[in-house]
Structure formats: C-alpha cells, structure tokens
Design a protein around this motif. Structure first.
Motif, PDB file in Angstrom:
ATOM      1  N   SER A 278       0.861  -1.176   0.000  1.00 53.48           N
ATOM      2  CA  SER A 278       0.000   0.000   0.000  1.00 53.48           C
ATOM      3  C   SER A 278       0.901   1.231   0.000  1.00 53.48           C
ATOM      4  O   SER A 278       2.124   1.124   0.167  1.00 53.48           O
ATOM      5  CB  SER A 278      -0.888  -0.001   1.244  1.00 53.48           C
ATOM      6  OG  SER A 278      -0.075   0.169   2.400  1.00 53.48           O
ATOM      7  N   LEU A 279       0.303   2.385  -0.134  1.00 49.29           N
ATOM      8  CA  LEU A 279       1.071   3.628  -0.091  1.00 49.29           C
ATOM      9  C   LEU A 279       1.808   3.763   1.241  1.00 49.29           C
ATOM     10  O   LEU A 279       2.949   4.213   1.283  1.00 49.29           O
ATOM     11  CB  LEU A 279       0.129   4.818  -0.308  1.00 49.29           C
ATOM     12  CG  LEU A 279       0.772   6.181  -0.487  1.00 49.29           C
ATOM     13  CD1 LEU A 279       1.746   6.173  -1.671  1.00 49.29           C
ATOM     14  CD2 LEU A 279      -0.279   7.247  -0.693  1.00 49.29           C
ATOM     15  N   GLU A 280       1.173   3.333   2.314  1.00 53.86           N
ATOM     16  CA  GLU A 280       1.788   3.417   3.641  1.00 53.86           C
ATOM     17  C   GLU A 280       2.990   2.485   3.774  1.00 53.86           C
ATOM     18  O   GLU A 280       3.844   2.683   4.631  1.00 53.86           O
ATOM     19  CB  GLU A 280       0.764   3.091   4.734  1.00 53.86           C
ATOM     20  CG  GLU A 280      -0.364   4.093   4.848  1.00 53.86           C
ATOM     21  CD  GLU A 280      -1.439   3.928   3.765  1.00 53.86           C
ATOM     22  OE1 GLU A 280      -1.598   2.812   3.209  1.00 53.86           O
ATOM     23  OE2 GLU A 280      -2.106   4.936   3.454  1.00 53.86           O
ATOM     24  N   GLU A 281       3.062   1.461   2.942  1.00 59.01           N
ATOM     25  CA  GLU A 281       4.152   0.484   3.000  1.00 59.01           C
ATOM     26  C   GLU A 281       5.230   0.740   1.943  1.00 59.01           C
ATOM     27  O   GLU A 281       6.124  -0.077   1.753  1.00 59.01           O
ATOM     28  CB  GLU A 281       3.586  -0.926   2.791  1.00 59.01           C
ATOM     29  CG  GLU A 281       2.567  -1.332   3.823  1.00 59.01           C
ATOM     30  CD  GLU A 281       1.778  -2.569   3.420  1.00 59.01           C
ATOM     31  OE1 GLU A 281       1.538  -3.399   4.312  1.00 59.01           O
ATOM     32  OE2 GLU A 281       1.400  -2.690   2.230  1.00 59.01           O
TER      33      GLU A 281
ATOM     34  N   ARG B  83       7.797   2.618   1.796  1.00 60.16           N
ATOM     35  CA  ARG B  83       9.188   2.658   2.262  1.00 60.16           C
ATOM     36  C   ARG B  83       9.825   1.263   2.181  1.00 60.16           C
ATOM     37  O   ARG B  83      10.995   1.122   1.828  1.00 60.16           O
ATOM     38  CB  ARG B  83       9.292   3.224   3.660  1.00 60.16           C
ATOM     39  CG  ARG B  83      10.733   3.359   4.125  1.00 60.16           C
ATOM     40  CD  ARG B  83      10.846   4.038   5.489  1.00 60.16           C
ATOM     41  NE  ARG B  83      12.227   4.088   5.905  1.00 60.16           N
ATOM     42  CZ  ARG B  83      13.081   5.054   5.618  1.00 60.16           C
ATOM     43  NH1 ARG B  83      12.670   6.084   4.896  1.00 60.16           N
ATOM     44  NH2 ARG B  83      14.318   5.019   6.042  1.00 60.16           N
TER      45      ARG B  83
ATOM     46  N   THR C 250       5.870   8.999  -6.993  1.00 63.64           N
ATOM     47  CA  THR C 250       5.713   8.693  -5.572  1.00 63.64           C
ATOM     48  C   THR C 250       6.791   7.703  -5.130  1.00 63.64           C
ATOM     49  O   THR C 250       7.372   7.848  -4.053  1.00 63.64           O
ATOM     50  CB  THR C 250       4.302   8.133  -5.293  1.00 63.64           C
ATOM     51  OG1 THR C 250       3.347   9.096  -5.737  1.00 63.64           O
ATOM     52  CG2 THR C 250       4.096   7.848  -3.831  1.00 63.64           C
TER      53      THR C 250
ATOM     54  N   ALA D   8       9.947   8.056  -2.353  1.00 62.27           N
ATOM     55  CA  ALA D   8      10.298   7.074  -1.326  1.00 62.27           C
ATOM     56  C   ALA D   8      11.759   6.647  -1.453  1.00 62.27           C
ATOM     57  O   ALA D   8      12.458   6.481  -0.446  1.00 62.27           O
ATOM     58  CB  ALA D   8       9.377   5.864  -1.417  1.00 62.27           C
TER      59      ALA D   8
END
Length: 140
Positions: free
Chosen positions: A8-11, A13, A41, A45
């Motif tokens: 996901s976007l939150e993952e 990294r 994006t 990161a």
C-alpha cells in the motif's frame, strides 16, 4: 533477478528498501507503469531511503531533476530517445548514483546495457484494493 512486492502507499518505504538492497549503487532504474501508477511517488520514497530531504517533484517539463549529488530523476514521456541523446543526457548517466527514468522504453534499456550500464526495471501495476504491485527486475 526478478522480485515482486505488493504494498500500500503506507508500506512504500519497504518497497524502496527492497530496491535499495537489490539494485547496484550506480544504476539506471526504469520506472514503468500507467499514468498515475505512482512512479514519482516511488521516486520520493527512494530519495527518502537514500537520505535526501529535499522535495522530489516530477521532471515532466524539465526532463531532468537532480537531488543531492547521487540521485537523478528523468521523465521521458515527451522526450524520444533521439532527443534524449541530442540533449546530452546520455553523458549525465555516467555520473555516480542512481538514475531514475520514467517512461524509458526497452530500446533505451538495451542500448544502455550495450554501453555497459547496470539497469533495473520497476514495473508498477495498480491493484483493485488500491495497493500496487512492484515487479523489480535487475540485470544481476
């Protein structure tokens, strides 16, 4: 070698960390995917994982952005390979560091490999749940 990571976007990294471990320090990394797939994006990161604090923006109109002294970001959406070469950007790929190339085609990758550059491809596809699948292909 090929690896696939779903995130996901939150993952994101963790995806950047996987790329950092998998791709040589001085490589041309092709970021591929549909419009709005998350190429810039992912570039943000990657910059963060490499320790860059400055803003990362899409080089759509400038064709090239440079972050710090070892991270380069290119957008070739409106720049065919011949124009890329005529602008002298091939020489900039010789600078040490990672060179992130959005919209670079397979012909450019083949040419760079023939010139001895290490390359990688990160293919981004959107999943139905809003996450992304990252297919990471390296030369090694």
């Amino acid at each position: 070698m090929i690896q696939t990571v779903e995130a996901s976007l939150e993952e994101l990294r963790s995806v950047a960390e996987t790329i950092k471990r998998s791709v040589p320090e001085n490589a041309v990394i092709f970021l591929r995917g549909d419009l709005a797939a998350g190429k810039t994006t992912l570039a943000k990161a990657l910059a963060e994982v490499l320790g860059y604090k400055e803003a990362v923006t899409s080089p759509t109109f400038s064709i090239q952005q440079v972050y710090g002294d070892r991270l380069y970001h290119y957008d070739l959406y409106q720049c065919p390979n011949e124009k890329f070469m005529a602008m002298g950007l091939l020489e900039s790929l010789e600078e040490p560091g990672w060179h992130l190339v959005e919209w670079g085609d397979e012909a450019l990758r083949t040419m760079l490999r023939e010139y001895g550059f290490d390359t990688a491809v990160v293919e981004i596809t959107q999943k139905e749940d809003g996450g992304r699948r990252y297919r990471i292909e390296t030369d090694a």
